[in-house]
Design an enzyme around this catalytic site. Structure first.
Site, PDB file in Angstrom:
ATOM      1  N   ARG A 127     -17.966  -6.521  -0.380  1.00 28.63           N
ATOM      2  CA  ARG A 127     -17.152  -5.348  -0.015  1.00 28.63           C
ATOM      3  C   ARG A 127     -17.443  -4.944   1.417  1.00 28.63           C
ATOM      4  NH1 ARG A 127     -19.225  -0.785  -0.746  1.00 28.63           N
ATOM      5  NH2 ARG A 127     -20.023  -1.118  -2.832  1.00 28.63           N
ATOM      6  N   TYR A 138       9.160   3.860   5.863  1.00 22.13           N
ATOM      7  CA  TYR A 138       9.126   3.114   4.601  1.00 22.13           C
ATOM      8  C   TYR A 138       8.813   4.095   3.459  1.00 22.13           C
ATOM      9  CZ  TYR A 138       7.087   0.346   0.865  1.00 22.13           C
ATOM     10  OH  TYR A 138       6.788  -0.171  -0.362  1.00 22.13           O
ATOM     11  N   ASP A 186       3.048   1.438  12.776  1.00 27.81           N
ATOM     12  CA  ASP A 186       3.225   0.440  11.726  1.00 27.81           C
ATOM     13  C   ASP A 186       4.045  -0.693  12.341  1.00 27.81           C
ATOM     14  OD1 ASP A 186       4.106  -1.128   9.609  1.00 27.81           O
ATOM     15  OD2 ASP A 186       4.278   0.552   8.223  1.00 27.81           O
ATOM     16  N   LYS A 207       3.934  -9.257   4.648  1.00 28.87           N
ATOM     17  CA  LYS A 207       5.229  -9.593   5.237  1.00 28.87           C
ATOM     18  C   LYS A 207       5.098 -10.757   6.218  1.00 28.87           C
ATOM     19  CE  LYS A 207       6.516  -6.229   2.588  1.00 28.87           C
ATOM     20  NZ  LYS A 207       5.703  -5.075   2.636  1.00 28.87           N
TER      21      LYS A 207
HETATM   22  N1  PLP Z   1       4.878  -0.604   5.942  1.00 31.43           N
HETATM   23  C1  PLP Z   1       6.088  -1.163   5.881  1.00 31.43           C
HETATM   24  C2  PLP Z   1       7.003  -1.072   7.072  1.00 31.43           C
HETATM   25  C3  PLP Z   1       6.508  -1.813   4.726  1.00 31.43           C
HETATM   26  O1  PLP Z   1       7.728  -2.365   4.677  1.00 31.43           O
HETATM   27  C4  PLP Z   1       5.629  -1.881   3.608  1.00 31.43           C
HETATM   28  C5  PLP Z   1       6.031  -2.535   2.353  1.00 31.43           C
HETATM   29  O2  PLP Z   1       7.180  -2.883   2.158  1.00 31.43           O
HETATM   30  C6  PLP Z   1       4.380  -1.264   3.718  1.00 31.43           C
HETATM   31  C7  PLP Z   1       4.024  -0.657   4.899  1.00 31.43           C
HETATM   32  C8  PLP Z   1       3.417  -1.270   2.560  1.00 31.43           C
HETATM   33  O3  PLP Z   1       2.843  -2.524   2.418  1.00 31.43           O
HETATM   34  P1  PLP Z   1       2.320  -3.111   1.016  1.00 31.43           P
HETATM   35  O4  PLP Z   1       3.507  -3.310   0.139  1.00 31.43           O
HETATM   36  O5  PLP Z   1       1.635  -4.383   1.432  1.00 31.43           O
HETATM   37  O6  PLP Z   1       1.361  -2.123   0.454  1.00 31.43           O
END
Ligand code: PLP
Length: 387
Positions: A57, A110, A182, A207
């Site tokens: 961890r 998101y 992000d 992604k």
């Molecule tokens: N940020 C964006 C722009 C996203 O599209 C997503 C998920 O679709 C996330 C964060 C969250 O990521 P995760 O699904 O890996 O937790």
């Protein structure tokens, strides 16, 4: 602990993606980092570890390789890998905000990020204001004395909004706040927010970084040592780390990020132009189109416009749902950023959590994650789905 996390920022992107954090394994010469699928490490005497490894961890060599690679790709100093993008975001807010603090937040974020801020952190006394980040006066007006973070998503999910990273960094810093970006939609190949003044970058590595729809993960990258210390403390204390195999999958994906992104961009541009000329489409949202309101800012801060786009269908909500259901090569599924093309209806799928809020997305919106298949096949599929 030995400095496993210092990033090599001297190489070109493509070279760093393959080599940063990934020197041959000293024990065996293995040319890719092994999957250290272990929870704990033998100590030679009490407190005498081998190179700092104690417990997975707190630190694991496969995860450390990924963390070093991600830091290099974002031109940062430290990287942290998590079990998901939302776990990464959770760590950022915990490490950088306390009860009574406030954050400025995009009004087109998101849905999962919105849920985390509005429904989890609000219960712990962290306040937020949702703002159109393209409107810099609105951002300035939303800043308060207790604002600790400006949270930015550019391009945004699913409306493909573009925010000016340098301008937001100035606004945040003028008020003693920090800018978090992000960077999931762009990936570090297309956009490097830390070089534009941002303090922290977050990713859903699920992604483009992973790139093959086979892993869920997240990452945080920063420049500042004090911030890194707080992030490291919270990563270890809360414990939502990326496991060794997941870290290894993201590391493998990152090696081909540059070549994949070039193809994602080229295909998405062609698909966007096809859709813009189609009489059943009322609006296409893709930053690579000169008609996009954020086109010039995107051109300034991005190397390419990415593989994500969304469009609104003249037939309204039912028209949008029909297109999703009729697509054959585009797979009807949530998520994005893999080599295969995906289609989805945000209002009923990925963005259900913002229904009824100020972030609600248009019901006639369809989102595409344009993959790296042959573009003629992708356009033919959309043509039949729209017929
Ligand atoms: N940020 C964006 C722009 C996203 O599209 C997503 C998920 O679709 C996330 C964060 C969250 O990521 P995760 O699904 O890996 O937790």
């Amino acid at each position: 602990m030995a400095d496993h996390t210092r990033a090599d920022t001297s190489s070109a992107f493509e070279t760093a993606a393959i080599h940063a954090g990934q020197a041959s394994d000293p024990g065996t010469g293995a040319v890719v980092p092994p999957i250290y699928q272990v929870s704990t490490f033998h100590q030679d005497a009490v407190g005498k570890t081998r190179d700092g490894w104690e417990y997975s961890r707190s630190g694991n060599p496969t995860r450390a390789a990924l963390e070093e690679c991600l830091a290099a790709l974002e031109q940062g100093r430290r990287g942290f890998a998590f079990a998901s993008g939302l776990a990464a975001e959770d760590c950022v807010v915990r490490a950088m905000c306390a009860p009574g603090d406030h954050l400025v937040f995009p009004n087109d974020a998101y849905g999962g990020t919105y849920r985390l801020i509005a429904r989890v952190f609000s219960r712990w006394g962290v306040e937020h204001s949702a703002v159109d980040l393209a409107d810099l006066d609105a951002v300035r007006a939303a800043m308060r004395d207790n604002t600790k973070l400006v949270w930015c998503e550019t391009p945004s999910n699913p409306l493909l909004g573009i925010a000016d990273i340098s301008a937001l960094a100035s606004i945040a810093h003028d008020r003693g706040a920090r800018l978090v970006v992000d960077n999931t939609f762009a990936s570090p190949y297309l956009q490097q927010p830390l070089t534009l003044g941002a303090d922290v970058v977050v990713h859903s590595t699920t992604k483009y970084l992973g790139g093959h729809s086979d892993v869920v993960g997240g990452a945080v990258i920063c420049l500042d040592d004090d911030l890194a210390e707080g992030l490291a403390f919270h990563q270890n204390s809360v414990g939502a780390i990326a496991g060794p195999f997941d870290a290894w999958l993201v590391l493998r994906g990152a090696k081909t990020l540059a070549v994949r992104m070039d193809r994602h961009c080229a295909n998405a541009q062609r698909v966007a132009e096809f859709l813009e000329a189609h009489d059943k489409i009322s609006r296409v949202r893709y930053p690579g189109l000169p008609t996009h309101p954020g086109h010039e800012i995107a051109a300034k801060q991005m190397r390419g416009y990415g593989g994500m786009l969304s469009f609104q269908v003249a037939g309204g909500e039912q028209g949008a749902v029909d297109v999703c259901n009729r697509a054959r090569l585009f797979t009807l599924a949530e998520s994005l950023g893999g080599v295969e093309s995906l289609i989805e209806h945000p209002a009923r799928m990925t963005h259900m959590s913002v229904a009824g809020s100020s972030l609600e997305v248009p019901a006639d919106l369809v989102r595409l994650s344009v993959g790296i298949e042959h573009v003629d096949d992708l356009i033919a599929d959309l043509e039949q789905a729209l017929r």
